[in-house]
Structure formats: structure tokens, C-alpha cells
Write an enzyme that holds these catalytic residues in place. Sequence first.
Site, PDB file in Angstrom:
ATOM      1  N   LYS A  91      38.595   3.034 -13.846  1.00 34.32           N
ATOM      2  CA  LYS A  91      37.410   3.649 -13.243  1.00 34.32           C
ATOM      3  C   LYS A  91      36.520   2.560 -12.199  1.00 34.32           C
ATOM      4  CE  LYS A  91      34.926   4.065 -17.220  1.00 34.32           C
ATOM      5  NZ  LYS A  91      34.560   4.554 -18.371  1.00 34.32           N
TER       6      LYS A  91
ATOM      7  N   TYR B  86      10.364 -17.408  -5.229  1.00 34.99           N
ATOM      8  CA  TYR B  86       9.541 -16.637  -4.946  1.00 34.99           C
ATOM      9  C   TYR B  86       8.903 -16.431  -6.251  1.00 34.99           C
ATOM     10  CZ  TYR B  86      12.006 -14.884  -0.688  1.00 34.99           C
ATOM     11  OH  TYR B  86      12.262 -14.542   0.452  1.00 34.99           O
TER      12      TYR B  86
END
Length: 382
Positions: A51, A272
Site C-alpha cells: 500500500k 530560520y
Amino acid sequence: MRPRRAAFARLAAHPAMPRPIQATIHARALQHNLERVRESAPDARVWAVVKANAYGHGIERVFDALRGADGFAFIDLAEGQRLRALGWRGPLLLLEGVFEPRDLELCSRLNIWHAVHCDAQIDWLGQHKTHAPHRVFLKMNSGMNRLGFPPERYRAAWARLDALPQVDEISLMTHFSDADTARGIAHQLAVFTEATRDLPGERSVCNSAAILRHGHEDGARLDWVRAGVMLYGASPDHPGHSASDWRLQPAMTLSSRILGVQQLRAGDTVGYGSRFTADAAMRIGIVACGYADGYPRHCGTGTPVLVDGVRTRTLGRVSMDMLCVDLTPVPQAGIGSAVTLWGRAANGQWLSIDEVAQAGGTIGYELMCALAQRVPVVVDGQ
Ligand SMILES: *Cc1c(COP(=O)(O)O)cnc(C)c1O
């Protein structure tokens, strides 16, 4: 052709070099891990769970290595179509069954076996004009409380299916909520065993954690096991056990290179939000990998990473296209040096995806499934 167009045409013959980031799928590791499933569940047949596009590895890329499985299990009918297109003629199982009545048509045509977890799915089957009778896996909710019939309604569901001309074989399945934890599977296995005691049909209960942790226990392995994450070389119960504790090999490597170097002084910050501050002079490398490649932004300073096969750590925030690493343990590293975000380095060292996941507060499953579309993927060892 105008001259400008001609120039563009010449350029098109020299396609842009991709960024240095790349994922590698290791076919041998997939084969090895499938062998580990066989060793752990010697008398069971094996569903290779593919899956989520083979947990992010790509169905087409893993297919050859996993074709030694007895069948493939997935969630999306399109995944079954892809497996048939690859030439697979053996068993296929749709783990959540059909989502709407017309899906039954494709199940008939492609001979896809499907889970049945609710009365609506039985109603749809009863109304379906089928070419060939269906094989279904009747799902019990033995305690997970996600999909399936509760034990007291299981027998009635079985009888309804048994009465349908559209159904020719009924197998029995359930799914464990705690195969990877101390709570274990005994409580659910007892419910399942009791409620199915005199029902005929093949049985399937184990996922990777149950195969590895409980496969030796009585009545656990049964006819079919459903192996997912262990095939891809991650541990289903990290940090309790690592992939190497379970003798699994990583099937995916995410690698890149250093594209910049900075020399920091004490007090300098990185990235950042200035989440990292150097307390002394140090060299850092800037890596062509960011959250838009599928590397988790939640992985803060200290997440393990390999540079030239040497273990070091990330620094500061992961940004969209870059992250920063400490070059202190690898003074010779510079622009172009190889970086392994997870998986195997050229020198044979490896870094498990589970460790990186843990640093980001998640599990290896999520990282492999989230590998971004923009990352080029190659298969090694075909
Ligand atoms: C995903 C899934 C599995 C495989 O689980 P792993 O933990 O990856 O081994 C097994 N059974 C069902 C029903 C699943 O949805």
C-alpha cells in the site's frame, strides 16, 4: 525555425542536471527482508504489503525483488491494476475492501480478493452481477476499533456471505493494535480465536510487529501473514528494537551532497529562527535536502546524519530545500561531499530511518511514505 528557437532546441538536448539529492531502492535488501519474514513465519504464506505505493518505494521498483512473496496486499485498486500490469498472476488482496459498489467489477475482472468489514459491503456484493465468484477476507474488529465486525456480529456476517452466490471462499482476518507494545496481541488473539472457533476458512492476523515479536507464539502465525514495514527494512517497534536487532536491511537510502560550507564563530546562529547558536568556532555544511524532499521539518538540532559515511548531526531548522550539518567530526568534508540522510553510505555505514524519525517525533513508516515526488529514485541491484 527562428534562431532563438534553435538555441532552445539545442539546450533541450542538454537537460538540466538534477539537484544532487537522490533516493536509492536496494533490491537485495528487499529480498533479504522477505527472507526474514519467511524465517520468522516458516509455515505461513506471505502477503507483501505494498500500500501507499510500496511505502513510498514505488510498486514498480520493488516488484521484482518481492515477487517471491505469495501475494500482494494494498489499499487502492489502482495498485492492484499496476501489479496485474507488471504480470503478477498470483493472489492480490484489497485490505480495506471496496469503497463503492462499482469497485467490485474490477475485483471480478482482475481476480482481486477483498476484505469485507461492514454490512454495506455485503449488500453491494449481494447486488453485484459478477463474472467470477469472489474470495473475501472477512474482517473482525477484535479490539482495534477501526474496521471490522465486532465478534458478536461476526458469525452473522459470515453466514450472510456464505449464502451469496457471488462469494466462493471466505477467509478470516483481524488486525492488532498493540503488536509493537508491551500490551501485545494475546487479548485480541483470544477474541479472534474464540469467535472463529468452528468457522472454516484460512486465517490472517499478523503484521510486521506481530511476525517478529509474536510469530513463535501458539496460534499467531496462521495461514497468511501480512508483512509491511519489515520488508522495507525499518523496525516496527523502534526504539524497543532497531532494524539491525531484527536483522533487517534498509531498502531505501536518501542521499545528497554538500552545496555550501560556512565557518562559524562563537555566537553565530544557523538558519530560520536562529535555532542553533555556535558556542565555539566550527565548520558547517549546507546540504541539498529539505522538507520539500520529504525530510521532516520536525527534526531539530542533533538529528543523526552521515557525511562521507561519518556520523554527525543536523543543526537548526530544516528549510524547504536545505538543511545544515555539523562538520566537526569530518574536517575533510567540503562542497560535493556525500551526505546520507538515511540508509547506506558508500563506506558501508548506515543510518536507520527509524532514528531519524525518532528525532522528528515520528516513525520510519511516515518518512518512507513521505518521500517527495521531486526526488529522483534509482533501483540498485537488479
Ligand atoms: C498496513 C497493514 C499491514 C502491514 O503493517 P506493517 O506494520 O507495515 O507490517 C498489515 N495488515 C493491514 C490490514 C494493514 O493495513
